[in-house]
Design a protein around this motif. Structure first.
Motif, PDB file in Angstrom:
ATOM      1  N   GLU A  29       0.831  -1.208   0.000  1.00  0.00           N
ATOM      2  CA  GLU A  29       0.000   0.000   0.000  1.00  0.00           C
ATOM      3  C   GLU A  29       0.864   1.256   0.000  1.00  0.00           C
ATOM      4  O   GLU A  29       0.609   2.203  -0.756  1.00  0.00           O
ATOM      5  CB  GLU A  29      -0.925  -0.026   1.219  1.00  0.00           C
ATOM      6  N   ASP A  30       1.901   1.256   0.850  1.00  0.00           N
ATOM      7  CA  ASP A  30       2.797   2.416   0.918  1.00  0.00           C
ATOM      8  C   ASP A  30       3.545   2.623  -0.396  1.00  0.00           C
ATOM      9  O   ASP A  30       3.716   3.756  -0.861  1.00  0.00           O
ATOM     10  CB  ASP A  30       3.806   2.237   2.055  1.00  0.00           C
ATOM     11  N   THR A  31       3.988   1.522  -0.993  1.00  0.00           N
ATOM     12  CA  THR A  31       4.766   1.607  -2.233  1.00  0.00           C
ATOM     13  C   THR A  31       3.945   2.213  -3.366  1.00  0.00           C
ATOM     14  O   THR A  31       4.412   3.111  -4.080  1.00  0.00           O
ATOM     15  CB  THR A  31       5.273   0.215  -2.647  1.00  0.00           C
ATOM     16  N   PHE A  32       2.715   1.746  -3.528  1.00  0.00           N
ATOM     17  CA  PHE A  32       1.893   2.253  -4.621  1.00  0.00           C
ATOM     18  C   PHE A  32       1.482   3.703  -4.386  1.00  0.00           C
ATOM     19  O   PHE A  32       1.441   4.500  -5.325  1.00  0.00           O
ATOM     20  CB  PHE A  32       0.671   1.363  -4.831  1.00  0.00           C
ATOM     21  N   ALA A  33       1.189   4.060  -3.141  1.00  0.00           N
ATOM     22  CA  ALA A  33       0.824   5.451  -2.855  1.00  0.00           C
ATOM     23  C   ALA A  33       2.010   6.383  -3.097  1.00  0.00           C
ATOM     24  O   ALA A  33       1.868   7.458  -3.700  1.00  0.00           O
ATOM     25  CB  ALA A  33       0.336   5.580  -1.414  1.00  0.00           C
ATOM     26  N   SER A  34       3.204   5.962  -2.642  1.00  0.00           N
ATOM     27  CA  SER A  34       4.384   6.817  -2.781  1.00  0.00           C
ATOM     28  C   SER A  34       4.837   6.941  -4.229  1.00  0.00           C
ATOM     29  O   SER A  34       5.521   7.901  -4.590  1.00  0.00           O
ATOM     30  CB  SER A  34       5.535   6.275  -1.923  1.00  0.00           C
ATOM     31  N   ARG A  35       4.437   6.002  -5.064  1.00  0.00           N
ATOM     32  CA  ARG A  35       4.798   6.051  -6.483  1.00  0.00           C
ATOM     33  C   ARG A  35       4.316   7.352  -7.125  1.00  0.00           C
ATOM     34  O   ARG A  35       4.939   7.861  -8.060  1.00  0.00           O
ATOM     35  CB  ARG A  35       4.197   4.845  -7.207  1.00  0.00           C
ATOM     36  N   VAL A  36       3.201   7.873  -6.622  1.00  0.00           N
ATOM     37  CA  VAL A  36       2.651   9.121  -7.170  1.00  0.00           C
ATOM     38  C   VAL A  36       2.709  10.248  -6.137  1.00  0.00           C
ATOM     39  O   VAL A  36       1.952  11.216  -6.197  1.00  0.00           O
ATOM     40  CB  VAL A  36       1.200   8.916  -7.664  1.00  0.00           C
ATOM     41  N   GLY A  37       3.611  10.089  -5.149  1.00  0.00           N
ATOM     42  CA  GLY A  37       3.796  11.134  -4.154  1.00  0.00           C
ATOM     43  C   GLY A  37       2.764  11.147  -3.048  1.00  0.00           C
ATOM     44  O   GLY A  37       2.658  12.126  -2.301  1.00  0.00           O
TER      45      GLY A  37
END
Length: 232
Positions: A29-37
């Protein structure tokens, strides 16, 4: 003399209860959210905890704009987790010994999980637990989330068990609420505060353990017998 096992069953959640996989879900979840800031805050985490995987894909896409579509994002998540459950999933402390003891006593048990069925079979197969279960139910199998009773009823029916004689083990407070509302006996299994603090589990479940190593089957069956006697 041990209590009769007629109508008795045990229903286990998988992630965070039998398999130590919650870190992988939180990291995803963190990885996908951080992918777009983006960043997952505590209220989002609480909401995500109750979702099925398709619901998570929709949430991440609509909230952060991750992926061209929810379906594309779900496919990417699916590829990652099939590899993870097949190659890296491990048991939580005490899971193997508890399931072996349950099997030795002849108590039927089933799985009720929000994870896709393929992940459950892969993870339980990798850890050697799969053969112990009468049935494995994912929310995708019953078309309803763990916020509803449908998956627990299906698991109980598969074991020829009845709710008031069936113990459900889960680390998530929201699921324990649904289980109790449906008439099942409940064991809160602590995993992490995002699923439910120890205090929240104790307030919700019939009994709570810090790990599956602390489960006393004789105590559960005695509590069950005492409850039935009191309500007779």
């Amino acid at each position: 003399m041990r209590p009769s096992l007629a109508g008795v069953g045990f229903i286990f959640d998988c992630d965070g209860t039998l398999l130590d996989t919650m870190d992988a879900w939180l990291s995803m979840e963190d990885t996908f959210a951080s992918r777009v800031g983006g960043r997952i805050d505590s209220s989002m985490r609480e909401a995500l905890c109750t979702m099925t995987m398709p619901e998570e894909a929709v949430f991440l896409h609509e909230t952060f704009g991750v992926g061209a579509s929810p379906a594309e994002l779900e496919a990417e998540i699916d590829e990652y987790f099939m590899s993870y459950y097949s190659e890296r999933a491990e048991m939580t402390p005490g899971a193997g010994a508890l399931i072996e003891e349950v099997r030795r006593r002849g108590i039927p048990c089933a799985i009720a999980s929000s994870s896709p069925h393929a992940y459950l079979e892969a993870g339980l197969g990798r850890t050697g637990l799969l053969g112990a279960f009468t049935s494995v139910f994912s929310t995708e199998d019953v078309g309803a989330s763990k916020r509803e009773r449908k998956i627990y009823d299906a698991a109980a029916k598969s074991m020829k068990a009845v709710p008031e004689l069936t113990w459900c083990f889960d680390d998530a407070v929201y699921a324990l609420h649904a289980m109790k509302k449906a008439g099942f006996k409940t064991v809160g299994v602590y995993d992490r505060d995002t699923s439910g603090t120890v205090d929240q589990l104790r307030e919700t479940a019939d009994t709570t353990v810090l790990t599956l190593e602390d489960v006393d089957i004789d105590e559960l069956l005695a509590l069950q017998a005492a409850h039935l006697a009191a309500s007779a």
